[in-house]
Scaffold this motif. Structure first.
Motif, mmCIF file in Angstrom:
data_model
loop_
_atom_site.group_PDB
_atom_site.id
_atom_site.type_symbol
_atom_site.label_atom_id
_atom_site.label_comp_id
_atom_site.label_asym_id
_atom_site.label_seq_id
_atom_site.Cartn_x
_atom_site.Cartn_y
_atom_site.Cartn_z
ATOM 1 N N ILE A 14 0.864 -1.189 0.000
ATOM 2 C CA ILE A 14 0.000 0.000 0.000
ATOM 3 C C ILE A 14 0.897 1.235 0.000
ATOM 4 O O ILE A 14 1.758 1.374 0.877
ATOM 5 N N THR A 15 0.729 2.097 -0.990
ATOM 6 C CA THR A 15 1.581 3.295 -1.086
ATOM 7 C C THR A 15 0.725 4.539 -0.888
ATOM 8 O O THR A 15 -0.211 4.782 -1.661
ATOM 9 N N LEU A 16 1.047 5.327 0.133
ATOM 10 C CA LEU A 16 0.318 6.567 0.378
ATOM 11 C C LEU A 16 0.767 7.601 -0.651
ATOM 12 O O LEU A 16 1.968 7.773 -0.884
ATOM 13 N N ARG A 17 -0.198 8.275 -1.243
ATOM 14 C CA ARG A 17 0.141 9.271 -2.270
ATOM 15 C C ARG A 17 -0.579 10.570 -1.978
ATOM 16 O O ARG A 17 -1.776 10.696 -2.232
ATOM 17 N N ASN A 18 0.134 11.516 -1.392
ATOM 18 C CA ASN A 18 -0.451 12.839 -1.142
ATOM 19 C C ASN A 18 0.688 13.824 -0.953
ATOM 20 O O ASN A 18 1.095 14.102 0.181
ATOM 21 N N PRO A 19 1.244 14.330 -2.061
ATOM 22 C CA PRO A 19 2.396 15.208 -1.924
ATOM 23 C C PRO A 19 2.049 16.448 -1.113
ATOM 24 O O PRO A 19 0.887 16.839 -1.118
#
Ligand code: NAI
Length: 719
Positions: A14-19
């Motif tokens: 699971i990769t969190l993506r929220n720059p």
């Protein structure tokens, strides 16, 4: 916002993506809930790894969401679902795991960190506590003393320290996600019971009560009225003494109190204000995003006294080559020794090699010929500084930026003495310059945007809170300090004591009241300035007329103390007495009190009872009123600039957000009403006369602080 992949056949990644920092926004939380469920319900998946994109695990909660009603899945059940999962979940921590990010990792069964990662629970610095189970899980994992230290200070730890404390299970120098996937494969199928932190009690701790009492006492002392650190101790105490579910309930209650307190709002305001000041703008329209800084590889400092030494250290610590120039041989030798010592101590603290070779010492100004930027820190004397600037203009290569550390002289006047006034700006450091966070970058009407951009960028490199301000007497910080100090003197004349005034200000949250501060920095500093302004009249004139100078109320109390040789700590006597010159512990001085009595008698003043409320209103509202003048004059671009200056350079308690934020909290109408009240009582004190901006803001309905900018612009355009 959370991407799901299956890797190595049986690991759900699971990769969190929220720059930029993968903050836990509503969409990210929803993404985690969905992807965790997907991984757990997929029979081919044996274990799970959670990581963040772009080399950052997770920077924590999305602070912007604090201002609105929370939507999306809440954090606590989300973390709980991870902890209760029947497949191992491994956190792959790169970059940082902070706040909610670390709480998420603590819900995972294992944590693998990259050696350069940093971890921490910094909620306390925003007036909060780690309320997604962090205050309950961390003490269970690493023990009460270590958890108290991390949670009450909010400090970040390196991966190495995290490993030593037991926060992480493994540290790697290589690809963290790959290491976590390998690790996840190796633990698939193992019992997870020992890995569910919330199900265990805190490690045994002898004499728990004594420990909490001691920590609470320390925290109360250092918190200076801030409530979050105290709530943090209470929450950890709940972890140590209550079952997990009850501890969580206590964590929730404490958080609810903090969340609605004005302090959390003030601290979050400071967080945003510190970022806002980097987006500087000048009245000319020049701005941070359209002005390119010049590269600075080599810098020079002229004058190696108190300030020059600290500035040299601050510059060298950023990795710049520094030419340090001092005309007096003895001073040069002493400075060299002092600077080397400071560099060595600083390097030891940071675990790096001291930048001793980065500094070249010289007695000759010709040595600065090829530097990109010079900071002048010679005596506060306009004739001397003018001469130095003229020499620099002749010696330096074309385009070298000339900066002055003057605290009170006119930056424009200095600029006008040089052939290239656009290259001149003020860089006003605070003592000790390598320690104090604040830097005022002072621009004049002719300073080029590029010069301002360069000084601002250099300030940032030095780790300073750099604020661009216009040129005026005292710039922003000292200009506002003047009415504050004058009010304190007037209060003494009217019946207060230094002890009473200092106590009121220290209870408000200043580390030192005005008189203890004045003893520390030296009474002679202000005396010299007042002499220069023609305000000091030696002698024993009495009565009201002796206390009106240049058409306004004046208190000669500070001058009279200086005439007695009482310069503060350095002479062992000032507003207080000290055991010996240089001692720091301020003691009640009977001499001072009989002196005050005699002074009042001589001037026909009758002492009256003065309470803390009056001290705060007169000192603080006078200072705030000057802040409104500064905004009206366009010297500071917005209230955030003033507040950052006061919080980072003048000891204004951070949990009160800065003077302008405080005025907003108190209510502008109330500040105006109290100023009018005191002005009527003291018509000969101009600084109590409410600023026209304050009046106009109140007349326009007291807009909230984030709307002042628009209001000021609108009001100006109507003039
Ligand atoms: P200081 O008196 O400790 O040091 C000044 C140094 O400059 C002396 O070592 C002197 O020998 C040297 N010097 C004089 N003429 C020189 C020349 N032509 N070339 C090279 N060196 C020369 O003074 P301090 O306190 O360091 O202040 C320096 C400047 O910083 C002043 O403008 C002061 O107003 C300002 N400032 C001082 C603060 C403080 O707290 N002391 C705070 C902020 C600014």
């Amino acid at each position: 916002m959370a991407e799901y992949n299956r890797v190595s056949e049986c690991v759900g990644l699971i990769t969190l993506r929220n720059p930029p920092v993968n903050a836990l926004s509503a969409a990210v939380r929803q993404g985690i809930v969905d992807t965790v469920q997907r991984a757990l319900s997929d029979p081919n998946v044996k274990s799970v790894v959670i990581c963040g994109q772009n080399g950052i695990f997770c920077g924590g909660a999305d602070i912007k969401e604090f201002r609105s009603n929370m939507t999306g899945p809440p954090l606590i059940p989300m973390i709980h679902a991870i902890e209760s999962a029947n497949k191992p979940v491994v956190a792959a921590i790169e970059g940082s795991a902070l706040g909610g990010g670390l709480e998420l990792a603590l819900g995972c069964h294992y944590r693998i960190a990259h050696s350069k990662a940093r971890l921490g629970l910094p909620e306390v610095s925003l007036g909060l506590l780690p309320a997604a189970g962090g205050s309950q899980r961390l003490p269970r994992l690493i023990g009460v003393p270590a958890a108290l230290n991390l949670i009450t200070t909010g400090r970040h730890v390196t991966a190495a320290e995290a490993l030593q404390l037991g926060i992480v299970d493994q540290v790697t120098d290589h690809n963290t996600v790959a290491a976590a996937v390998k690790f996840a494969l190796s633990v698939a199928g193992r019992s997870l019971d020992p890995r569910r932190i919330s199900t265990h009690p805190c490690p045994q701790q002898p004499d728990l009560d004594a420990l909490f009492e001691e920590v609470m006492q320390k925290v109360r002392q250092s918190a200076r009225g801030a409530i979050a650190p105290i709530a943090c101790v209470q929450a950890v105490r709940a972890a140590a003494t209550l079952p997990y579910a009850q501890g969580m309930e206590r964590e929730r209650e404490l958080m609810a109190t903090l969340f609605t307190s004005g302090q959390a709002r003030a601290l979050q305001y400071c967080f945003f204000a510190e970022r806002a000041v980097g987006r500087w703008r000048m009245p000319s329209g020049a701005r941070w995003d359209t002005s390119k800084p010049r590269p600075v590889h080599k810098a020079a400092v002229i004058g190696l006294g108190t300030m020059g030494r600290g500035i040299t250290v601050a510059l060298a610590q950023t990795g710049l080559s520094v030419i340090a120039v001092e005309t007096q041989e003895k001073q040069l030798m002493e400075a060299k020794q002092a600077i080397s010592g400071m560099l060595e101590r600083g390097a030891k603290g940071r675990g790096v090699a001291p930048a001793l070779d980065g500094v070249i010492y010289s007695q000759n100004i010709q040595a600065v010929a090829d530097v990109d930027l010079v900071i002048e820190a010679v005596f506060e004397d306009i004739a001397l500084k003018t001469k130095v600037f003229q020499q620099l203009s002749a010696v330096c290569k074309p385009g070298t930026l000339l900066c002055t550390n003057t605290s009170a002289l006119d930056v424009d006047q200095l600029a006008s003495e040089t052939p290239n006034p656009e290259l001149v700006v003020g860089m006003h450091f605070f003592a000790p310059a390598h320690v104090m966070k604040l830097l005022e970058v002072v621009y004049g009407p002719r300073s080029s945007p590029q010069a301002v951009a360069t000084a601002m960028q250099l300030g940032k490199k030095m780790g300073k809170a750099s604020v661009a301000v216009g040129n005026c007497r005292g710039f922003v910080g000292n200009r506002m300090l003047k009415p504050y100090i004058e009010e304190a003197f007037f209060l003494l004349e009217e019946g207060a004591t230094p002890e009473l005034v200092d106590q009121a200000l220290e209870e408000f949250g200043f580390p030192m009241g005005v008189f203890r501060m004045s003893d520390l920095s030296g009474l002679d500093v202000g005396w010299r300035v007042r002499k220069g302004d023609g305000l000091v009249e030696p002698g024993t004139a009495s009565g009201r007329s002796a206390r009106i100078r240049q058409g306004r109320r004046y208190s000669p109390l500070g001058d009279l103390l200086c005439e007695e040789g009482r310069f503060g700590q350095k002479t062992g006597r000032g507003w207080y007495q000290y055991d010996k010159p240089g001692s720091r512990v301020a003691r009640f001085d009977p001499w001072l009190h009989s002196f005050l009595g005699a002074y009042r008698a001589q001037h026909g003043l009758v002492a009256r009872r003065i309470d803390h409320q009056e001290v705060l209103e007169r000192c603080l509202y006078a200072l705030i009123n000057e802040g409104f003048h500064i905004l009206d004059d366009g010297i500071a671009a917005g209230p955030e600039d003033i507040d950052v200056i006061y919080v980072s350079g003048y000891g204004w308690p951070r949990h009160r957000g800065g003077p302008m934020f405080y005025a907003n909290m108190v209510g502008l109408a109330k500040v105006l009403e109290r100023l009018e009240h005191y002005q009527q009582l003291h018509p000969e004190v101009p600084h109590l006369q409410p600023s026209s901006l304050l009046r106009r803001l109140v007349a326009s309905g007291s807009p909230p602080i984030h709307k002042w900018g628009e209001a000021i612009k609108k009001l100006h355009s109507q003039l």
